[in-house]
Design a protein around this motif. Structure first.
Motif: not given
Lengths: 240, 287
Positions: A53, A55, A75-76, A79-80, A85, A105
């Motif tokens: 992811i 990090l 990471p963002y 995530a998108r 996680l 979130a």
């Protein structure tokens, strides 16, 4: 139709400071299945999830998610793209209310997302009466439920869960197993788990990680029956 | 009684200026863990920009707007060019921001020199109200009102908006905020700009109360600002508000009884608070 590979990790290597933690991780995660990563303490399971992811970004190798190369992205952004996680420490914002933990979130607060939240609260009904309370006041098990719930509100395609059973009472571990079984119908799960009972209960495919490398893979039921493999890599003792 | 009321009003108004200076410091440290020793320079730049524009236009409102804009620009450039490169490295932050403070303090001397620059109160606020023996200076009431309005807005933003929620969450776990799909760097930049703008606002509002400004006022008030943040508890805006008012009142009363100890009393307040509660009045401490 062959199963679709949603996550493909190839020869991934990661350093943390001067330490060469991951030295060649290879994974092929099939869509719609629960894949379990198992191995001894310090084998590199958590770092594997964190590297996927972004990090702890990998220094070598590639990570392909849903047909797109994602290694090196922040990471963002990852995530998108539909990855979530649930970290080992749960990552709950204890100063925020349970409701706010959900809200922060949510990418959108549309009907779909709110419906999904209702569905999640049906899986974890314990959280319903606690929505207005500070998340810090929840019990360990409830925090774990919140962490998993929160990661589901955006309809993520892939959910990475890091040792959810850690520190939980046996009854909570059973609840968790049931929850993961319900979740897997909606999203693909990669689960890091030391609790072999939970791993075998929900896992369908497995990878064994040892010394920062993937050393074995297969179907979970085979591992459950293979006492030699269990003893060699997982330290699960069997008196012979 | 009249003296007490006058000292209280003076203390509250000074406290509000400390709040404007320190709230930014508190946010920046609380969220980003950045020790910004150049924060006082932004306060000073706000004062200079405001005084200059007020002098040119005759409008104090334009002066305030100019201060906020200059503070925001200086803050943005500081964060983008310097601070963003040293996140998580406290020693580097202290050294770099201290250097930055020296550079900014010297730069202002090129156009304005090192002498003092007079700062006037806007005409409408120059007079006072007299109630019996009590003299209420309008400008001081103005400062208290502005401080309160800013405090209410800031608290509302923190409590009610998604941005505020993100900042509160980011203070606790910036990594998790990113994993939830939020660009924490953008939030950091925003908070830095907001904190700098507040500091600059404090600068222009403080200038007329001081009567004159010089390149060293930033440095002078920054130390108090840091102490206010520590007393209130790092990262807690409510704590910063209470501690600002506490420090303002304590130094105001002390200045009347024994003027030489007006600054020393702030240190004494800090020592007492830290002895009783090491994480500050509203600090959460390590979790």
């Amino acid at each position: 139709m062959p199963d679709k590979v949603i996550l493909k990790v190839k020869e991934m290597e990661t350093y943390i400071g001067q330490y060469h933690i991951l030295q060649g991780i290879n994974l092929e995660v099939l869509e719609g299945y629960v894949t379990v990563l198992i191995g001894r303490n310090g084998a590199g399971k958590t770092t594997t999830l964190r590297s996927i992811i972004g990090l702890t970004p990998p220094s070598q190798g590639s990570v392909e998610f849903n047909g797109e190369m994602i290694h090196g992205l922040p990471p963002y952004v990852i995530a998108r793209k539909g990855m979530a996680l649930v970290p080992e420490d749960q990552g709950i914002f204890s100063q925020l209310t349970v409701e706010e933990n959900f809200k922060i979130a949510m990418y959108k607060e549309d009907k779909q997302t709110l419906d999904r939240k209702d569905w999640i609260l049906d899986i974890f009904p314990d959280l319903k009466p606690k929505l207005k309370l500070k998340a810090g006041s929840l019990s360990g098990g409830q925090k774990q439920m919140l962490s998993i719930s929160r990661s589901l509100v955006n309809n993520s395609k892939l959910l990475l869960i890091d040792e959810p059973s850690k520190g939980l009472a046996p009854i909570m571990v059973e609840t968790l197993a049931n929850a993961i079984k319900q979740i897997k119908d909606h999203t693909t799960v990669v689960l890091v788990e030391q609790n072999f009972w939970l791993a075998s209960e929900v896992g369908e495919r497995y990878y064994i990680i040892d010394d920062g490398q993937t050393v074995q893979e297969g179907v979970m039921t085979d591992l459950v029956n293979d006492k030699v493999l269990q003893k060699r890599y997982l330290g699960i003792g069997t008196k012979e | 009684m009249d003296i007490f009321v006058n000292l209280t009003i003076a203390g509250l108004s000074t406290g509000m200026m400390y709040y404007l200076l320190s709230s930014g410091l508190s946010l920046i440290y609380g969220l980003m863990g950045v020790l910004n020793f150049a924060h006082g320079s932004v306060f000073m730049y706000g004062a200079y920009a405001g005084v200059l524009v007020f002098g040119l236009t005759g409008s104090f409102t334009f002066g305030i707007i100019a201060a906020i804009v200059v503070g925001a620009i200086v803050g943005y450039m500081m964060e983008r060019l310097v601070i963003s490169r040293v996140y998580g490295q406290h020693l580097a932050q202290i050294l770099l921001t201290t250097g930055l403070m020296l550079v900014l303090n010297e730069l202002i001397k090129i156009p304005f020199g090192s002498n003092i620059l007079p700062a006037f109160q806007p005409e409408a606020l120059q007079s006072s109200w007299q109630i019996g023996e009590i003299v209420i200076v309008k400008y001081r009431i103005f400062l208290i009102v502005i401080g309160l309005v800013v405090a209410i807005i800031l608290n509302a933003v923190m409590a009610k908006t998604k941005l505020g929620m993100t900042v509160r969450a980011g203070v606790q776990n910036p990594e998790m905020v990113q994993v939830l799909g939020i660009n924490i760097k953008r939030v950091f930049s925003f908070v830095f700009v907001l904190g700098s703008a507040l500091s600059a606002l404090g600068g222009i509002l403080m200038a007329p109360a001081l009567g004159a400004i010089n390149p060293e006022i930033g440095l002078m008030y920054q130390m108090t600002g840091f102490m206010v943040v520590v007393i209130g508890g790092m990262g807690s805006l409510t704590g910063t508000l209470f501690s600002s008012l506490l420090v303002g009142l304590a130094s105001s009363y002390t200045a009347y009884v024994y003027p030489d100890a007006a600054t020393a009393v702030i240190v004494i307040v800090m020592i007492v608070v830290l002895l009783i509660k090491p994480s500050g009045l509203f600090g959460k401490g390590a979790e």
